[in-house]
Design an enzyme around this catalytic site. Structure first.
Site, PDB file in Angstrom:
ATOM      1  N   HIS A 162       0.813  -1.219   0.000  1.00  0.00           N
ATOM      2  CA  HIS A 162       0.000   0.000   0.000  1.00  0.00           C
ATOM      3  C   HIS A 162       0.844   1.264   0.000  1.00  0.00           C
ATOM      4  O   HIS A 162       0.323   2.352  -0.282  1.00  0.00           O
ATOM      5  CB  HIS A 162      -0.936   0.003   1.219  1.00  0.00           C
ATOM      6  CG  HIS A 162      -2.012  -1.030   1.148  1.00  0.00           C
ATOM      7  ND1 HIS A 162      -3.313  -0.746   0.763  1.00  0.00           N
ATOM      8  CD2 HIS A 162      -1.989  -2.365   1.395  1.00  0.00           C
ATOM      9  CE1 HIS A 162      -4.036  -1.850   0.788  1.00  0.00           C
ATOM     10  NE2 HIS A 162      -3.258  -2.853   1.170  1.00  0.00           N
ATOM     11  N   ASP A 370       3.882   9.366  -1.268  1.00  0.00           N
ATOM     12  CA  ASP A 370       2.697   8.622  -0.847  1.00  0.00           C
ATOM     13  C   ASP A 370       2.417   7.503  -1.833  1.00  0.00           C
ATOM     14  O   ASP A 370       2.563   7.689  -3.050  1.00  0.00           O
ATOM     15  CB  ASP A 370       1.477   9.552  -0.775  1.00  0.00           C
ATOM     16  CG  ASP A 370       0.639   9.308   0.460  1.00  0.00           C
ATOM     17  OD1 ASP A 370       0.708   8.197   1.014  1.00  0.00           O
ATOM     18  OD2 ASP A 370      -0.083  10.223   0.877  1.00  0.00           O
TER      19      ASP A 370
END
Length: 464
Positions: A162, A370
């Site tokens: 993730h 991110d």
């Protein structure tokens, strides 16, 4: 099997550090992504209970909710400190986010990381059969696939990362990088958020292990085939759009509207984490107020930043930095009837946040690094199609690969942040609608169901 019979679906076993056990609402995050597949296959979700004991235990407590089974295990205090706070969040998290300078390379941390991965392997082997599909999530369990294989597991096993995968030279800063990569290559399918992450991992495997690229994203690594899959995670856009119009959302928006008056709301919503670029964002807003005094009193910037991992020193320092920055900016630019920055170091319900998104003229999503960043997608989903707000998005967020109609900026450049905010609040409605429609079409097409289906399709094509 007769012509009228349908093939039996393999049971899904999901593994992640935290699960959705006991959650009153499963409206967001990994719970949405996994729940339908787990429920459809009478699946099992294995994870940490959230409890910290004075002693280690390999016991896993079983429970069931709405057709999904859970097997939850406790950590000892030493395991929590060494595995979670230590290796996971003081080694892997900073390095994967290109912050080697913040990594703490303590050899004892890795010992606990191995211990917890072995513990979860033991739980899997006691709960699973070779017909099950094992789907492991995130950086906490890079070694789990390799440990399962070493202990004789021959069933299908997949992994989804993730967070970002860094460039090979950054990943090699981890002393145990080869052990981690070997564990990763024991999985049949490895899903990554964006093409840059996939390219970084492929380059690392080619340089370090002599991996040979095969057709369709597959790589031959030391005799095993591993499928590297570009698989950006999405949200349930239609559900979130409805949430933004429900009563809790409108009530939260009404509360803030009383404070705003006629001012434009610029909003940011992030965990308090050094990867989110919060100090740089605050400096960007200070730059805006410095360059454009005519905007004083016309804009209200609200930053919601609930603290996370506050016992880790770097996070405590970040909290102090944000406290000081917001105080300085409000002192320098504020007035009797205007506070330039409303900085709220606490969490709000998802429904309330949706209402604030819908109210906002612009949303700042400016991480320094991110994996994806679902705030960007939730902000778009929450907008009024007739009068939508503008998304300002960091070029270093994984979401920027899909969301090109946002205002893409360099989060290290305070002047770029300032100019993007000014452009957003002055943007004509027609341009805002055109940008929003393309963004919404994208997040609706590649939503959470698309993400799950894409991974599962690759997973189920692996020979049993």
């Amino acid at each position: 099997m007769t012509e009228t019979e349908t093939p039996k679906r393999s049971r899904l076993i999901a593994i992640s550090n935290r699960t959705a056990a006991g959650q009153e609402s499963r409206a967001g995050g990994l719970a949405v992504a996994l729940w339908d597949s787990l429920a459809d296959t009478r699946g099992l979700w294995i994870g940490w209970s959230g409890r910290i004991l004075d002693f280690p235990s390999n016991r896993a407590r079983k429970s069931s909710e709405d057709g999904v089974e859970f097997a939850l295990t406790d950590y000892s205090r030493d395991q929590f400190d060494g595995f979670y706070l230590g290796y996971s969040n003081s080694v892997l998290w900073p390095v994967m986010h290109n912050r080697i300078d913040l990594a703490v390379f303590d050899s004892s941390f890795f010992r606990y990381y191995v211990e917890i991965n072995e513990k979860f392997s033991d739980i899997v082997r006691r709960q699973a059969t070779e017909d099950d599909l094992i789907w492991v999530h995130d950086y906490h369990f890079l070694l789990l696939g390799g440990i399962l294989r070493e202990e004789g597991w021959t069933g299908r096993c997949g992994f989804f990362l993730h967070i970002p995968f860094p460039s090979p030279e950054v990943f090699r800063a981890i002393p145990e990088h080869r052990k981690l990569a070997k564990g990763l290559c024991a999985y049949d399918v490895v899903g990554l958020q964006c093409r840059k992450d996939l390219a970084n991992l492929a380059q690392y495997l080619e340089e370090e292990f002599g991996a040979e690229e095969q057709p369709d994203g597959k790589f031959l690594v030391e005799g095993r085939i591993v499928h590297l899959l570009h698989c950006p995670i999405g949200i349930d856009s239609k559900s979130f759009a409805q949430t933004a119009q429900d009563e809790p959302a409108t009530r939260a928006a009404s509360r803030l509207s009383r404070f705003l008056g006629e001012r434009d709301l610029v909003i940011g919503v992030d965990r308090m984490d050094y990867s989110k670029g919060l100090p740089q964002r605050f400096e960007g807003m200070a730059d805006l107020f410095d360059r454009y005094p005519e905007l004083h009193g016309k804009i209200s910037f609200t930053q919601i930043a609930p603290p996370s991992r506050s016992v880790v020193e770097e996070y405590a320092q970040l909290r102090e930095q944000l406290d000081a920055l917001s105080g300085r900016i409000n002192g320098d630019y504020g007035d009797l009837d205007w506070m330039p920055i409303r900085y709220l170091a606490r969490g709000y319900d998802r429904e309330e946040i949706a209402g604030l998104y819908r109210l906002a003229t612009a949303c700042l999503v400016t991480p320094l690094q991110d994996g994806m960043n679902l705030v960007a997608k939730e902000f778009v989903a929450a907008q009024d199609p007739e009068d939508p707000g503008v998304l300002i998005l960091s070029q270093f967020a994984g979401a920027a690969e899909q969301m090109k109609e946002a205002l893409i900026i360099n989060p290290y450049d305070s002047s770029a942040i300032a100019e993007a905010v000014k452009q957003a609040i002055e943007m004509p409605r027609e341009e805002r609608r055109e940008r929003w429609q393309k963004l919404y079409d994208n997040i609706s097409e590649q939503d959470i169901g698309w993400w799950r289906s894409r991974f599962m399709t690759a997973f189920e094509q692996v020979p049993a």
